[in-house]
Design an enzyme around this catalytic site. Structure first.
Site, PDB file in Angstrom:
ATOM      1  CE  LYS A 123      -4.379  -1.423   1.930  1.00  0.00           C
ATOM      2  NZ  LYS A 123      -5.395  -1.168   2.953  1.00  0.00           N
ATOM      3  CE  LYS A 207      -8.618  -9.459  -2.415  1.00  0.00           C
ATOM      4  NZ  LYS A 207      -8.216  -9.289  -0.905  1.00  0.00           N
ATOM      5  CE  LYS A 210     -12.531  -2.079  -0.590  1.00  0.00           C
ATOM      6  NZ  LYS A 210     -13.429  -2.195   0.604  1.00  0.00           N
TER       7      LYS A 210
END
Ligand code: TRP
Length: 344
Positions: A123, A207, A210
């Site tokens: 991240k 994956k 969103k």
């Protein structure tokens, strides 16, 4: 210091999980989380299910969007079939005990443990020094979420396994450092039930997410029937017919993903799906999958829309959930503070 005797936690079983309040919910959340929570609700242990808004703000969130997204996740919990009388549904920030215990755990966890967390590395990417401190200490807050209820089982995806291991390390170190064997349980991941890793419709190696810039890559829970059908029809595949065995899908990530989605939606095994469709091409398979996806999601989507138009109903559930959650969490934090030696 007295020598701690090894002892196991003997308190009640509790199940807990959370969904982060950032970005719209999609099919991956539904099959990987919501549908499994509903199955777990049938067990005898109480379920604590929250909207992780404290975690959401580890990266920037527009305040108005955060509020709306919190209600949307609560609506998704309810629309998926979770019963707010049996399960405790609440926003994380409405139970201050989470943040309070997280601070204590920040002083238990070691820098070296957090340095190993792969999700932070992913991240923060190339801009580690510009990431929030909260993003770094995110897994410690997650440990507090779990242990503030002394939860024993945590349904999560593969990607959260490392955070759960950290939770066990924190629990064990706390119990050991303060000489309170068995005070915190060492929670286990719950992996039973339909839990496919749902991949992007555009790339079978990524994956479903969103944060993917392409909306075509995912089926959102708020998509209407035509949009869902169109996304399935346009999903990336290959020209080969479906194989007879699972091994036949090994080098075909997109085909494997669509078969897994079909199986999870229909509550079948992937072998059963292949038995039904072996030898057929995607020209035949995709319309059936589109139909199944629309049929399965329509009631969920419709109920979510109804609830989103009735925010008072959602807010009542969240307020009641927060109160019941605090009833369990507050005495556990009070006891933890006493163990640490805080004045009272
Ligand atoms: N980090 C989890 C995720 O991204 C969300 C989460 C926050 C969570 N706190 C939790 C999951 C506690 C399980 C238990 O999916």
């Amino acid at each position: 210091m007295t020598e701690p005797t090894p002892a196991d936690y003997t308190g009640p079983r509790r199940i807990l999980s959370g969904i982060q309040a950032s970005g719209a919910l999609h099919l991956g959340n539904y099959l990987g989380a919501l549908k499994r929570f509903v199955a777990l609700q049938e067990q005898d242990a109480p379920c604590f299910l929250f909207v992780a808004d404290l975690h959401a703000i580890t990266v920037w969130q527009d305040p108005a969007v955060l509020t709306a997204q919190t209600r949307e996740i609560a609506a998704a919990y309810l629309a998926s079939g979770l019963d707010p009388k049996r399960s405790v549904i609440f926003p994380q920030s409405a139970v201050p005990a989470h943040a309070e215990l997280a601070w204590i755990f920040n002083c238990v966890a070691r820098l070296g443990w957090l340095d190993r967390m792969t999700q932070f590395k992913e991240k923060s990417g190339k801009h580690k020094e510009r990431s929030s401190v909260g993003l770094y200490t995110y897994p410690v807050l997650q440990a507090a979420d779990i242990l503030v209820y002394k939860a024993t089982g945590v349904p999560t995806g593969e990607d959260q396994k490392q955070h759960l291991e950290l939770t066990r390390d924190i629990a064990a170190k706390f119990n050991n450092d303060f000489g309170v064997p068995g005070f915190f349980p060492l929670p286990e991941p719950l992996t039973q039930g339909p839990a496919p890793r749902v991949m992007s419709l555009r790339d079978g190696a990524a994956k479903m997410s969103k944060s993917d810039p392409s909306d075509q890559s995912r089926i959102n829970l708020m998509d209407d029937a035509d949009t869902i059908a169109a996304k399935v029809r346009k999903a990336k595949t290959d020209p080969e017919p479906l194989p007879e065995t699972l091994e036949g899908l090994d080098a075909r990530p997109e085909a494997r993903n669509l078969v897994a989605i079909y199986a999870a939606l229909a509550d079948l095994s992937r072998e059963q799906v292949l038995a039904q469709f072996a030898g057929q091409g995607f020209g035949a398979f995709k319309p059936r999958l589109a139909e199944l996806a629309v049929e399965s999601l329509a009631p969920v989507t419709a109920e979510m829309r109804r609830l989103m138009a009735a925010p008072d109903e959602i807010d009542r559930v969240l307020r009641d959930g927060a109160e019941r959650a605090a009833e369990i969490a507050d005495p556990i934090v009070a006891e933890t503070k006493r163990i640490v030696g805080f004045w009272r």
